[in-house]
Design a protein around this motif. Structure first.
Motif, PDB file in Angstrom:
ATOM      1  N   LEU A 222     -10.519   1.325  -3.237  1.00 52.23           N
ATOM      2  CA  LEU A 222     -10.932   2.463  -4.061  1.00 52.23           C
ATOM      3  C   LEU A 222     -11.737   3.462  -3.239  1.00 52.23           C
ATOM      4  CD1 LEU A 222     -11.487   4.008  -6.696  1.00 52.23           C
ATOM      5  CD2 LEU A 222     -13.321   2.355  -7.169  1.00 52.23           C
ATOM      6  N   GLY A 223     -12.712   2.955  -2.461  1.00 50.36           N
ATOM      7  CA  GLY A 223     -13.531   3.852  -1.653  1.00 50.36           C
ATOM      8  C   GLY A 223     -12.717   4.612  -0.636  1.00 50.36           C
ATOM      9  N   LEU A 224     -11.753   3.940   0.001  1.00 50.62           N
ATOM     10  CA  LEU A 224     -10.914   4.603   0.988  1.00 50.62           C
ATOM     11  C   LEU A 224      -9.990   5.624   0.321  1.00 50.62           C
ATOM     12  CD1 LEU A 224      -9.777   5.110   3.728  1.00 50.62           C
ATOM     13  CD2 LEU A 224      -8.513   2.955   3.593  1.00 50.62           C
ATOM     14  N   ALA A 225      -9.458   5.285  -0.846  1.00 51.65           N
ATOM     15  CA  ALA A 225      -8.613   6.241  -1.567  1.00 51.65           C
ATOM     16  C   ALA A 225      -9.400   7.501  -1.927  1.00 51.65           C
ATOM     17  CB  ALA A 225      -8.046   5.584  -2.829  1.00 51.65           C
ATOM     18  N   GLN A 226     -10.663   7.321  -2.338  1.00 45.66           N
ATOM     19  CA  GLN A 226     -11.500   8.483  -2.650  1.00 45.66           C
ATOM     20  C   GLN A 226     -11.756   9.316  -1.407  1.00 45.66           C
ATOM     21  OE1 GLN A 226     -13.120   9.252  -5.982  1.00 45.66           O
ATOM     22  NE2 GLN A 226     -12.959  11.153  -4.796  1.00 45.66           N
ATOM     23  N   ALA A 227     -11.952   8.652  -0.268  1.00 45.29           N
ATOM     24  CA  ALA A 227     -12.155   9.382   0.982  1.00 45.29           C
ATOM     25  C   ALA A 227     -10.909  10.194   1.346  1.00 45.29           C
ATOM     26  CB  ALA A 227     -12.501   8.406   2.109  1.00 45.29           C
ATOM     27  N   CYS A 228      -9.741   9.600   1.140  1.00 44.61           N
ATOM     28  CA  CYS A 228      -8.490  10.325   1.412  1.00 44.61           C
ATOM     29  C   CYS A 228      -8.359  11.546   0.515  1.00 44.61           C
ATOM     30  CB  CYS A 228      -7.292   9.392   1.203  1.00 44.61           C
ATOM     31  SG  CYS A 228      -7.152   8.066   2.427  1.00 44.61           S
ATOM     32  N   LEU A 229      -8.680  11.380  -0.759  1.00 48.34           N
ATOM     33  CA  LEU A 229      -8.608  12.500  -1.695  1.00 48.34           C
ATOM     34  C   LEU A 229      -9.567  13.615  -1.288  1.00 48.34           C
ATOM     35  CD1 LEU A 229      -7.879  13.956  -4.329  1.00 48.34           C
ATOM     36  CD2 LEU A 229      -9.491  12.440  -5.521  1.00 48.34           C
ATOM     37  N   ASP A 230     -10.820  13.254  -1.007  1.00 49.59           N
ATOM     38  CA  ASP A 230     -11.809  14.277  -0.655  1.00 49.59           C
ATOM     39  C   ASP A 230     -11.445  14.981   0.647  1.00 49.59           C
ATOM     40  OD1 ASP A 230     -13.137  13.531  -2.921  1.00 49.59           O
ATOM     41  OD2 ASP A 230     -14.830  12.564  -1.905  1.00 49.59           O
ATOM     42  N   THR A 231     -10.960  14.220   1.623  1.00 52.06           N
ATOM     43  CA  THR A 231     -10.564  14.812   2.906  1.00 52.06           C
ATOM     44  C   THR A 231      -9.397  15.777   2.719  1.00 52.06           C
ATOM     45  OG1 THR A 231     -11.294  12.805   4.069  1.00 52.06           O
ATOM     46  CG2 THR A 231      -9.811  14.282   5.253  1.00 52.06           C
ATOM     47  N   ALA A 232      -8.429  15.377   1.893  1.00 48.53           N
ATOM     48  CA  ALA A 232      -7.271  16.234   1.632  1.00 48.53           C
ATOM     49  C   ALA A 232      -7.674  17.509   0.896  1.00 48.53           C
ATOM     50  CB  ALA A 232      -6.227  15.464   0.825  1.00 48.53           C
ATOM     51  N   VAL A 233      -8.554  17.376  -0.083  1.00 47.72           N
ATOM     52  CA  VAL A 233      -9.011  18.548  -0.841  1.00 47.72           C
ATOM     53  C   VAL A 233      -9.744  19.529   0.068  1.00 47.72           C
ATOM     54  CG1 VAL A 233     -10.663  19.291  -2.602  1.00 47.72           C
ATOM     55  CG2 VAL A 233      -9.073  17.420  -3.089  1.00 47.72           C
ATOM     56  N   ASP A 234     -10.641  19.021   0.911  1.00 48.91           N
ATOM     57  CA  ASP A 234     -11.374  19.893   1.830  1.00 48.91           C
ATOM     58  C   ASP A 234     -10.412  20.650   2.743  1.00 48.91           C
ATOM     59  OD1 ASP A 234     -13.752  19.079   0.752  1.00 48.91           O
ATOM     60  OD2 ASP A 234     -14.238  17.663   2.355  1.00 48.91           O
ATOM     61  N   TYR A 235      -9.429  19.942   3.279  1.00 44.68           N
ATOM     62  CA  TYR A 235      -8.490  20.575   4.199  1.00 44.68           C
ATOM     63  C   TYR A 235      -7.619  21.606   3.481  1.00 44.68           C
ATOM     64  CZ  TYR A 235      -5.207  20.992   8.092  1.00 44.68           C
ATOM     65  OH  TYR A 235      -4.437  21.466   9.133  1.00 44.68           O
ATOM     66  N   ALA A 236      -7.183  21.273   2.270  1.00 39.78           N
ATOM     67  CA  ALA A 236      -6.348  22.205   1.503  1.00 39.78           C
ATOM     68  C   ALA A 236      -7.105  23.473   1.129  1.00 39.78           C
ATOM     69  CB  ALA A 236      -5.826  21.522   0.243  1.00 39.78           C
TER      70      ALA A 236
ATOM     71  N   ILE B   5       1.598  20.564  -2.569  1.00 40.03           N
ATOM     72  CA  ILE B   5       0.276  20.013  -2.230  1.00 40.03           C
ATOM     73  C   ILE B   5      -0.550  19.835  -3.498  1.00 40.03           C
ATOM     74  CG2 ILE B   5      -1.895  20.573  -1.070  1.00 40.03           C
ATOM     75  CD1 ILE B   5      -0.233  21.588   1.272  1.00 40.03           C
ATOM     76  N   LYS B   6      -0.431  20.775  -4.435  1.00 38.36           N
ATOM     77  CA  LYS B   6      -1.120  20.579  -5.717  1.00 38.36           C
ATOM     78  C   LYS B   6      -0.671  19.275  -6.376  1.00 38.36           C
ATOM     79  CE  LYS B   6      -1.822  25.454  -7.025  1.00 38.36           C
ATOM     80  NZ  LYS B   6      -3.283  25.422  -7.189  1.00 38.36           N
ATOM     81  N   LYS B   7       0.626  18.997  -6.344  1.00 34.58           N
ATOM     82  CA  LYS B   7       1.151  17.777  -6.956  1.00 34.58           C
ATOM     83  C   LYS B   7       0.578  16.538  -6.270  1.00 34.58           C
ATOM     84  CE  LYS B   7       4.142  15.260  -9.420  1.00 34.58           C
ATOM     85  NZ  LYS B   7       4.026  13.912  -8.834  1.00 34.58           N
ATOM     86  N   GLN B   8       0.517  16.546  -4.951  1.00 32.16           N
ATOM     87  CA  GLN B   8      -0.040  15.398  -4.236  1.00 32.16           C
ATOM     88  C   GLN B   8      -1.509  15.183  -4.594  1.00 32.16           C
ATOM     89  OE1 GLN B   8       1.277  16.798  -0.258  1.00 32.16           O
ATOM     90  NE2 GLN B   8       2.205  14.766   0.005  1.00 32.16           N
ATOM     91  N   ILE B   9      -2.266  16.261  -4.663  1.00 34.58           N
ATOM     92  CA  ILE B   9      -3.684  16.143  -4.984  1.00 34.58           C
ATOM     93  C   ILE B   9      -3.873  15.689  -6.431  1.00 34.58           C
ATOM     94  CG2 ILE B   9      -5.797  17.489  -5.333  1.00 34.58           C
ATOM     95  CD1 ILE B   9      -5.032  19.040  -2.785  1.00 34.58           C
ATOM     96  N   ALA B  10      -3.057  16.208  -7.334  1.00 34.85           N
ATOM     97  CA  ALA B  10      -3.151  15.788  -8.737  1.00 34.85           C
ATOM     98  C   ALA B  10      -2.855  14.298  -8.880  1.00 34.85           C
ATOM     99  CB  ALA B  10      -2.176  16.596  -9.594  1.00 34.85           C
ATOM    100  N   ASP B  11      -1.820  13.824  -8.196  1.00 35.30           N
ATOM    101  CA  ASP B  11      -1.491  12.396  -8.262  1.00 35.30           C
ATOM    102  C   ASP B  11      -2.627  11.547  -7.715  1.00 35.30           C
ATOM    103  OD1 ASP B  11       0.956  12.924  -9.375  1.00 35.30           O
ATOM    104  OD2 ASP B  11       2.098  12.676  -7.514  1.00 35.30           O
ATOM    105  N   MET B  12      -3.196  11.961  -6.594  1.00 34.19           N
ATOM    106  CA  MET B  12      -4.312  11.214  -6.017  1.00 34.19           C
ATOM    107  C   MET B  12      -5.496  11.165  -6.978  1.00 34.19           C
ATOM    108  SD  MET B  12      -4.652  11.919  -1.911  1.00 34.19           S
ATOM    109  CE  MET B  12      -4.316  13.680  -1.872  1.00 34.19           C
ATOM    110  N   ALA B  13      -5.831  12.308  -7.560  1.00 31.14           N
ATOM    111  CA  ALA B  13      -6.984  12.373  -8.461  1.00 31.14           C
ATOM    112  C   ALA B  13      -6.814  11.438  -9.656  1.00 31.14           C
ATOM    113  CB  ALA B  13      -7.206  13.810  -8.926  1.00 31.14           C
ATOM    114  N   CYS B  14      -5.630  11.445 -10.252  1.00 31.49           N
ATOM    115  CA  CYS B  14      -5.382  10.586 -11.419  1.00 31.49           C
ATOM    116  C   CYS B  14      -5.396   9.112 -11.038  1.00 31.49           C
ATOM    117  CB  CYS B  14      -4.036  10.948 -12.056  1.00 31.49           C
ATOM    118  SG  CYS B  14      -4.020  12.552 -12.887  1.00 31.49           S
ATOM    119  N   GLU B  15      -4.740   8.771  -9.935  1.00 31.31           N
ATOM    120  CA  GLU B  15      -4.636   7.362  -9.556  1.00 31.31           C
ATOM    121  C   GLU B  15      -5.980   6.790  -9.102  1.00 31.31           C
ATOM    122  OE1 GLU B  15      -1.352   7.009  -6.770  1.00 31.31           O
ATOM    123  OE2 GLU B  15      -0.052   6.504  -8.472  1.00 31.31           O
ATOM    124  N   VAL B  16      -6.773   7.585  -8.405  1.00 35.43           N
ATOM    125  CA  VAL B  16      -8.105   7.118  -8.008  1.00 35.43           C
ATOM    126  C   VAL B  16      -8.958   6.860  -9.244  1.00 35.43           C
ATOM    127  CG1 VAL B  16     -10.263   7.812  -6.893  1.00 35.43           C
ATOM    128  CG2 VAL B  16      -8.086   8.142  -5.708  1.00 35.43           C
TER     129      VAL B  16
END
Length: 404
Positions: free
Chosen positions: A255-269, A285-296
């Protein structure tokens, strides 16, 4: 960009999460390349985490009377968020090894090892997996423990044992009655300086140098009968209880690593521009970020459900399995999406994204592979083999430092 720590609905846990993330972001993440390049096991980090009380989450004391499994999940999540390898001791130093000793060991074993383990002064490892065993950890076990007077002689090999090369003590599983299948397995507490114990590093470049993995060979290593954890033939029960603890921590780390991936991706985007606009404007990219946010968010609920049930007094085998399976799958998808969003920069040594990818895949396998978890969950859902058929009370540790 600094991100707020998620609220856990409890002031004490929120403060704990803030402290752990602050430690990781200030003392570890800025040094991750330096630590990896040094090529030395970061024992000073283990001592530091022990001093901060990160390993004593499940062991109440006068300073920490509210300790519990929710705290364990919070710390594991935040350490993995800051840099995945430094969350490894949340299994070995905080859960799998010390809780197994405290749950199954004699008073002398508990007094000799538990406080040192959770204080980071003693390092432990869990010697369960074998070179040919795969997911049939215990049924296919070849390591033998043969009675010799008041002792046992252990012969065999273990593979993929994290921190064995630096550990002071190991929980070792061996067949004491090969004809009895799972009921013929016993567990032992073995000092790593025991004659006949040889450790060889297994090169795993993709995992870096902060979480070493190893092979252990036992050549008639002699241990007294008093080194056994539980009774002879109870090794399967000991191992399953250790796996339950481990699945909760691996789920929280995922969970912690998934959140790190989401935050890193959002910052870069929000920073990277292409074709005259920020790449966050592109629908893919919006779709990828939305999927990450929901799944996390969904993974966080499953991890929290398991941790709460532990604190309520039962061992939630079903909930731990659900959390581990789903959180690890989410972590893998998040790491892949994060890498895709970064494009070629995902391979830069200046960023930890390649580390994210490798550890996401590792945690999909550790503490029960994704395929095994899927089979267990499906059999439970079908009513063929309920995972909670051996439901038992959860371990309630005595205060750290108390005499048994």
């Amino acid at each position: 960009m600094a991100r707020p720590v998620p609220s856990y609905g409890d002031e004490t846990l929120d403060a704990l999460a803030e402290m752990v993330r602050d430690f990781g972001l200030k003392e570890v993440r800025p040094r991750f390349r330096e630590l990896e390049d040094a090529g030395e096991f970061p024992r000073e980090l283990y001592l530091r985490m022990g001093e901060l009380g990160l390993f004593s989450c499940c062991f109440p004391s006068e300073e920490n009377p509210e300790a519990g499994y929710r705290a364990l999940a919070v710390v594991a999540e935040q350490l993995a968020y800051t840099y995945p390898p430094i969350s490894a001791p949340m299994n070995l130093q905080a859960a799998t090894v010390p809780l197994t000793i405290a749950n199954w060991g004699a008073a002398e074993q508990i007094d000799a090892y538990v406080d040192g383990l959770i204080g980071g002064r003693i390092l432990g490892c869990n010697a369960m997996t074998e070179p040919d065993g795969g997911s049939d950890l215990l049924g296919a076990m070849r390591t033998r423990a043969v009675r010799d007077g008041d002792d046992y002689l252990i012969t065999g090999a273990k593979m993929w044992i994290t921190n064995a090369n630096v550990a002071d003590v190991a929980v070792v599983y061996a067949k004491t009655d090969p004809a009895a299948g799972h009921k013929g397995v016993s567990a032992f507490l073995l000092p790593m300086d025991t004659p006949g114990v040889v450790v060889d590093r297994v090169p795993c470049r993709v995992l870096g140098k902060l979480m070493p993995t190893n092979m252990i060979t036992f050549d008639h290593a002699r241990v007294p009968a008093s080194a056994m954890l539980g009774a002879e033939g109870e090794g399967f029960k000991v191992a399953m209880s250790a796996m339950d603890f481990g699945r909760l921590t691996v789920a929280a780390r995922s969970l912690g690593l998934a959140q790190a991936c989401l935050d890193t991706a959002v910052d870069y985007a929000n920073e990277r521009e292409a074709f005259g606009q920020k790449i966050g404007n592109f629908q893919m990219i919006k779709k990828q970020i939305a999927d990450m946010a929901c799944e996390v968010a969904a993974a966080r609920m499953l991890v929290w459900d398991a941790a709460v049930k532990y604190d309520e007094g039962t061992v939630p085998t079903r909930e731990s399995s659900l959390a581990k399976y789903f959180a690890a799958e989410v972590c893998n998808r998040a790491a892949q999406a994060c890498a895709e969003i970064h494009g070629g920069y995902a391979f830069s040594d200046e960023l930890p994204i390649s580390v994210y990818l490798n550890y996401a895949k590792l945690w999909q396998t550790g503490e029960g592979s994704a395929n095994i978890q899927a089979v267990l969950i499906a059999d439970d859902a079908l009513g063929w083999k309920p995972m909670d058929r051996h439901r038992r009370p959860s371990f309630v540790p005595r205060p750290a430092g108390a005499t048994a």
